[in-house]
Design a protein around this motif. Structure first.
Motif, PDB file in Angstrom:
ATOM      1  N   THR A 115       1.141  -1.085  -9.597  1.00 29.85           N
ATOM      2  CA  THR A 115       1.542  -1.475  -8.237  1.00 29.85           C
ATOM      3  C   THR A 115       2.737  -2.426  -8.270  1.00 29.85           C
ATOM      4  OG1 THR A 115       0.809  -2.497  -6.167  1.00 29.85           O
ATOM      5  CG2 THR A 115      -0.155  -3.379  -8.189  1.00 29.85           C
ATOM      6  N   PHE A 117       2.842  -4.495  -5.697  1.00 31.46           N
ATOM      7  CA  PHE A 117       2.309  -5.588  -4.855  1.00 31.46           C
ATOM      8  C   PHE A 117       1.390  -6.468  -5.678  1.00 31.46           C
ATOM      9  CE2 PHE A 117       3.016  -2.062  -1.738  1.00 31.46           C
ATOM     10  CZ  PHE A 117       4.125  -2.622  -1.135  1.00 31.46           C
ATOM     11  N   GLU A 118       1.975  -7.301  -6.546  1.00 35.43           N
ATOM     12  CA  GLU A 118       1.143  -8.134  -7.404  1.00 35.43           C
ATOM     13  C   GLU A 118       1.198  -9.590  -7.044  1.00 35.43           C
ATOM     14  OE1 GLU A 118       1.985  -7.087 -11.461  1.00 35.43           O
ATOM     15  OE2 GLU A 118       0.021  -6.145 -11.644  1.00 35.43           O
ATOM     16  N   VAL A 122      -0.768  -8.916  -0.508  1.00 36.94           N
ATOM     17  CA  VAL A 122      -1.306  -7.611  -0.924  1.00 36.94           C
ATOM     18  C   VAL A 122      -1.088  -6.603   0.194  1.00 36.94           C
ATOM     19  CG1 VAL A 122      -3.379  -6.356  -1.621  1.00 36.94           C
ATOM     20  CG2 VAL A 122      -3.027  -8.699  -2.376  1.00 36.94           C
ATOM     21  N   THR A 123      -0.593  -5.443  -0.175  1.00 35.55           N
ATOM     22  CA  THR A 123      -0.406  -4.362   0.796  1.00 35.55           C
ATOM     23  C   THR A 123      -1.205  -3.165   0.311  1.00 35.55           C
ATOM     24  OG1 THR A 123       1.809  -5.182   1.221  1.00 35.55           O
ATOM     25  CG2 THR A 123       1.341  -2.934   1.945  1.00 35.55           C
ATOM     26  N   HIS A 124      -2.031  -2.620   1.168  1.00 32.93           N
ATOM     27  CA  HIS A 124      -2.842  -1.450   0.808  1.00 32.93           C
ATOM     28  C   HIS A 124      -2.169  -0.227   1.414  1.00 32.93           C
ATOM     29  CE1 HIS A 124      -5.987  -4.128  -0.563  1.00 32.93           C
ATOM     30  NE2 HIS A 124      -5.872  -4.794   0.583  1.00 32.93           N
ATOM     31  N   GLU A 194       4.452   3.508  -2.581  1.00 32.94           N
ATOM     32  CA  GLU A 194       4.688   2.087  -2.265  1.00 32.94           C
ATOM     33  C   GLU A 194       6.148   1.833  -1.907  1.00 32.94           C
ATOM     34  OE1 GLU A 194       1.183  -0.284  -4.746  1.00 32.94           O
ATOM     35  OE2 GLU A 194       3.260  -0.541  -5.386  1.00 32.94           O
TER      36      GLU A 194
END
Ligand code: HPA
Length: 245
Positions: A115, A117-118, A122-124, A194
């Motif tokens: 990912t 988004f670390e 946080v984005t799901h 993403e």
């Protein structure tokens, strides 16, 4: 046509018929991509090409810097990716040398940097449909027009590798609903999503998956089938870009 990149996998470290314009060494906040990124013309269309395992083919599936690869393509303005990947065939219709445009993924890989988004909020991302449906449809149309036989659906199971699976692992994957087994589809597909890049895949069947045929799976068998499958893939890619022109 919006900017297209082709990611080549095993058996596709360079693309037949691509007139190379330039090679670029790109750096990203995540490190270097697998190889220099090639800009070239395929069937009179400008495209970008990246060899997923490096050129020469040296990087194992679990060692690929997927984040650097995807980030570099984004940096170059890529808006759509066709990812070519060698796979084992699990379902009866996925015989060696066959092509499929999968529509679903089950991820069995682990320990990969998966990912962007670390460190931030946080984005799901929504991943209900892991492949871009519109890009898949256009690829399927190109195959039909060019009279290239493909399976227009299929669930791709991504294993860790680099070893092939056991027969029991393949039986379990079949029960899970996998039609194909490969080692590089994830996190590639999720990282593309993403970054908002439309992503679809051409899976090229290199062998029957473990336990689906008599005898051992050999590299010689894989190479023989890939050779044929990749020739059809190159035709499909040419038809796709020509049709979009
Ligand atoms: N399993 C996983 N990945 C593969 C295979 C396989 O049988 N063949 C080509 N890539």
């Amino acid at each position: 046509m919006t900017k297209l990149a082709i990611i080549g996998g095993t058996g596709l470290t360079h693309l037949e018929g691509l007139n190379i314009i330039k090679h670029e060494q790109i750096n990203t906040p995540y490190g270097s991509p697998s190889a220099e990124i090639v800009t070239g013309e395929l069937n009179q269309c400008q495209i970008i090409f990246l060899a997923r395992h490096g050129n020469p083919h040296l990087i194992a599936p679990h060692k690929i810097n997927y984040r650097a690869n995807l980030w570099a393509l984004k940096q170059l303005g890529v808006e759509q990716i066709i990812a070519v990947a060698a796979v084992g065939g699990i379902s009866r219709d996925m015989a060696p040398a066959h092509l499929a445009i999968p529509d679903q993924i089950i991820d069995y890989s682990y320990g990969r940097k998966h990912t962007f988004f670390e460190e931030e909020a946080v984005t799901h991302i929504d991943f209900t449909y892991p492949y871009n449906q519109e890009l898949r449809s256009r690829l399927i149309c190109a195959a039909v027009k060019a009279d290239i036989k493909i399976s227009p659906l299929g669930t791709y199971g991504c294993t860790q590798g680099p070893r092939l699976e056991t027969a029991a692992e393949i039986r379990r994957m079949e029960k899970d609903g996998c039609d194909l087994v490969g080692m590089t589809g994830m996190p590639e597909a999720a990282l593309a999503k993403e970054l908002g890049i439309a992503y679809a895949s051409i899976s090229v069947v290199a062998n029957w998956a473990a336990g689906k045929a008599e005898g051992e799976i050999t590299m010689a068998e894989i190479e023989r089938h890939l050779h044929k499958g990749m020739a059809n893939t190159a035709e499909l890619l040419k038809a796709f870009v020509g049709w979009e022109r």
